[in-house]
Design a protein around this motif. Structure first.
Motif, mmCIF file in Angstrom:
data_model
loop_
_atom_site.group_PDB
_atom_site.id
_atom_site.type_symbol
_atom_site.label_atom_id
_atom_site.label_comp_id
_atom_site.label_asym_id
_atom_site.label_seq_id
_atom_site.Cartn_x
_atom_site.Cartn_y
_atom_site.Cartn_z
ATOM 1 N N LEU A 4 -22.251 0.336 18.228
ATOM 2 C CA LEU A 4 -21.951 -0.715 19.211
ATOM 3 C C LEU A 4 -21.538 -1.965 18.473
ATOM 4 C CD1 LEU A 4 -23.505 -2.017 22.366
ATOM 5 C CD2 LEU A 4 -23.659 -3.511 20.364
ATOM 6 N N SER A 5 -20.518 -2.654 19.014
ATOM 7 C CA SER A 5 -20.205 -3.973 18.483
ATOM 8 C C SER A 5 -19.547 -4.819 19.563
ATOM 9 C CB SER A 5 -19.324 -3.898 17.243
ATOM 10 O OG SER A 5 -19.343 -5.151 16.581
ATOM 11 N N GLY A 6 -19.506 -6.121 19.311
ATOM 12 C CA GLY A 6 -18.915 -7.030 20.286
ATOM 13 C C GLY A 6 -18.092 -8.100 19.610
ATOM 14 N N GLN A 8 -16.691 -12.048 20.548
ATOM 15 C CA GLN A 8 -16.722 -13.153 21.509
ATOM 16 C C GLN A 8 -15.326 -13.451 22.017
ATOM 17 O OE1 GLN A 8 -18.869 -16.867 21.030
ATOM 18 N NE2 GLN A 8 -19.486 -16.099 19.036
ATOM 19 N N PHE A 37 -17.564 -4.106 23.162
ATOM 20 C CA PHE A 37 -17.498 -4.964 24.352
ATOM 21 C C PHE A 37 -17.016 -6.368 24.034
ATOM 22 C CE2 PHE A 37 -21.177 -7.767 23.931
ATOM 23 C CZ PHE A 37 -21.840 -7.172 22.886
ATOM 24 N N HIS A 42 -21.741 -14.685 25.462
ATOM 25 C CA HIS A 42 -21.899 -15.411 24.198
ATOM 26 C C HIS A 42 -20.828 -16.493 24.044
ATOM 27 C CE1 HIS A 42 -24.482 -12.013 22.629
ATOM 28 N NE2 HIS A 42 -25.139 -13.080 22.242
ATOM 29 N N TYR A 124 -28.977 -17.260 21.320
ATOM 30 C CA TYR A 124 -27.823 -16.373 21.087
ATOM 31 C C TYR A 124 -28.221 -15.036 20.446
ATOM 32 C CZ TYR A 124 -23.082 -15.364 19.258
ATOM 33 O OH TYR A 124 -21.882 -14.790 18.946
ATOM 34 N N MET A 128 -27.842 -11.038 21.720
ATOM 35 C CA MET A 128 -27.149 -10.072 20.861
ATOM 36 C C MET A 128 -28.052 -8.856 20.594
ATOM 37 S SD MET A 128 -24.967 -10.787 17.463
ATOM 38 C CE MET A 128 -24.704 -9.534 16.205
ATOM 39 N N ASP A 131 -27.863 -6.670 23.567
ATOM 40 C CA ASP A 131 -26.611 -5.892 23.580
ATOM 41 C C ASP A 131 -26.777 -4.601 22.779
ATOM 42 O OD1 ASP A 131 -25.213 -7.988 24.851
ATOM 43 O OD2 ASP A 131 -24.667 -8.907 22.934
ATOM 44 N N ILE A 132 -27.346 -4.774 21.598
ATOM 45 C CA ILE A 132 -27.426 -3.654 20.649
ATOM 46 C C ILE A 132 -28.490 -2.643 21.080
ATOM 47 C CG2 ILE A 132 -27.981 -3.034 18.250
ATOM 48 C CD1 ILE A 132 -26.960 -5.908 17.487
ATOM 49 N N GLN A 146 -22.244 -11.659 10.386
ATOM 50 C CA GLN A 146 -23.106 -11.232 11.498
ATOM 51 C C GLN A 146 -24.304 -10.414 11.018
ATOM 52 O OE1 GLN A 146 -22.868 -12.150 14.730
ATOM 53 N NE2 GLN A 146 -21.237 -13.492 14.030
HETATM 54 N N1 TRP Z 1 -22.136 -12.497 17.618
HETATM 55 C C1 TRP Z 1 -20.989 -11.671 17.453
HETATM 56 C C2 TRP Z 1 -19.852 -12.506 16.856
HETATM 57 O O1 TRP Z 1 -19.779 -13.693 17.044
HETATM 58 C C3 TRP Z 1 -20.529 -11.074 18.761
HETATM 59 C C4 TRP Z 1 -21.559 -10.176 19.327
HETATM 60 C C5 TRP Z 1 -22.308 -10.381 20.460
HETATM 61 C C6 TRP Z 1 -21.977 -8.918 18.784
HETATM 62 N N2 TRP Z 1 -23.140 -9.338 20.669
HETATM 63 C C7 TRP Z 1 -22.983 -8.412 19.672
HETATM 64 C C8 TRP Z 1 -21.616 -8.182 17.660
HETATM 65 C C9 TRP Z 1 -23.616 -7.218 19.432
HETATM 66 C C10 TRP Z 1 -22.264 -6.980 17.420
HETATM 67 C C11 TRP Z 1 -23.258 -6.490 18.296
HETATM 68 O O2 TRP Z 1 -19.016 -11.963 16.213
#
Ligand code: TRP
Ligand code: ADP
Length: 320
Positions: A4-6, A8, A37, A42, A124, A128, A131-132, A146
């Motif tokens: 999983l990754s995200g 912003q 996602f 965030h 924050y 996060m 999310d994970i 990160q």
């Molecule tokens: N904080 C990450 C960034 O700024 C974005 C992010 C939010 C993220 N939730 C996450 C990355 C969960 C990995 C997993 O790049």
């Protein structure tokens, strides 16, 4: 294996995001289950204009798809389409020591820059972590910056498991050491907050201008140069195949090579590399309904996992 990754939705994606996170993340599509996602909750910690947030959320979806996210293999979703994530974040926040969050570099950096601290910025990393942990991810492909946030996630998960019983899988950060930090035009880490980026999908004239602005030392063409100390070469190495890279390094050392020439070579590589992505992006951009469908389907998939996790977490704390 589940990843999983995200990202912003707070600005345009750049070469650092691509090589640091998107590329390694997309390679995992072949190896397991993937959840990627758009972290628009965030992004609210820095984006304060509704239209800017909407536009950026759309852009990040297109960028992921353009770069090769396969919606048949990966759940692509907007964080805000699964608002239940905040319930999980709350359950995590009650086991999160203040000190853990106070030590976070990204929080401290923002304070140092004079950005007024609000609770969202402070909390924050807890969101996060939610999310994970929501999808019980095994690995989290991210750039070096990160890493600490993933470590915080691990600490929170361990604490929760100790206090309430085994509930969460402990995730690992996955960092490509070879591209851990992609340098920006000025040699600092490439970051939209430093205004030193090469955007992935800017008009080509802008990309060229950005590349021409890369800061170098003032050695003359004739002088031998050290490729390892040169920002242009570091960026060039991300694109050029090994043989070409070695040949270029040899020309640096021999002297007679001007920085302008390397910048041109870098621009050509950039253009060729991203051209097919640009085309694919256009196709998706012209089909917003399809993109919306992909996002809805992705959210449904993520929600399925989130619900299971939330149920277990609620039971563990006595909220069932
Ligand atoms: N904080 C990450 C960034 O700024 C974005 C992010 C939010 C993220 N939730 C996450 C990355 C969960 C990995 C997993 O790049
Ligand atoms: P920015 O610093 O531009 O705000 P983000 O914090 O939104 O970038 O980063 C999104 C993802 O891209 C994260 O996984 C981050 O680690 C990665 N990333 C960002 N900049 C770089 C960089 N210069 N080198 C390597 N990875 C990066």
């Amino acid at each position: 294996m589940r990843a999983l990754s995200g990202i912003q939705s707070s600005g345009k994606l750049h070469v650092g995001n691509y090589f640091g996170m998107i590329k390694p993340a997309l390679e995992l599509q072949e190896k397991g289950e993937t959840f990627y996602f758009i972290a628009n909750y965030h992004a609210l910690t820095s984006v304060t204009e509704a239209e800017a947030l909407r536009a950026s959320t759309r852009d990040v979806a297109l960028d992921y798809l353009a770069c090769g996210l396969d919606p048949e293999r990966t759940a692509l979703y907007r964080q805000s389409d699964i608002p239940e994530i905040h319930e999980l974040a709350w359950l995590l926040s009650v086991v999160t020591p203040m000190g853990l969050l106070e030590r976070c570099h990204s929080y401290k950096d923002k304070l140092a820059k004079g950005i007024p601290a609000n609770h969202g910025l402070f909390a924050y990393p807890v969101l996060m972590a939610a999310d994970i942990l929501a999808v019980q991810a095994d690995v989290v492909p991210v750039g070096q910056d990160q890493k600490q946030h993933v470590e915080v996630t691990r600490d929170i998960a361990v604490k929760f498991n100790q206090k309430f019983g085994e509930t969460f899988k402990i995730p690992e950060p996955l960092i490509r050491e070879s591209v851990a930090v992609v340098p920006g035009l000025d040699g600092q880490k490439m970051s939209k907050s430093y205004n030193n980026t090469i955007e992935l999908f800017a008009p080509q004239a802008e990309t060229r201008k950005a590349i021409m602005r890369i800061v170098t030392d003032s050695k003359t063409v004739a002088e031998p140069k050290d490729p390892a100390a040169c920002n242009i070469f570091k960026l060039y190495s991300l694109f050029a195949p090994e043989q070409e890279r070695e040949a270029m390094a040899a020309r640096y050392r021999a002297g007679g090579l001007g920085y302008g020439e390397v910048k041109k070579a870098l621009y050509e590589h950039f253009r060729t590399y991203f051209e097919p992505f640009r085309q694919r992006r256009m196709e998706y951009q012209n089909d917003p309904e399809r993109v919306e469908q992909i996002l809805q389907r992705g959210a449904a998939r993520a929600r399925e996992e989130l619900r299971k996790t939330l149920k277990a977490a609620r039971r563990a704390v006595g909220l069932d």
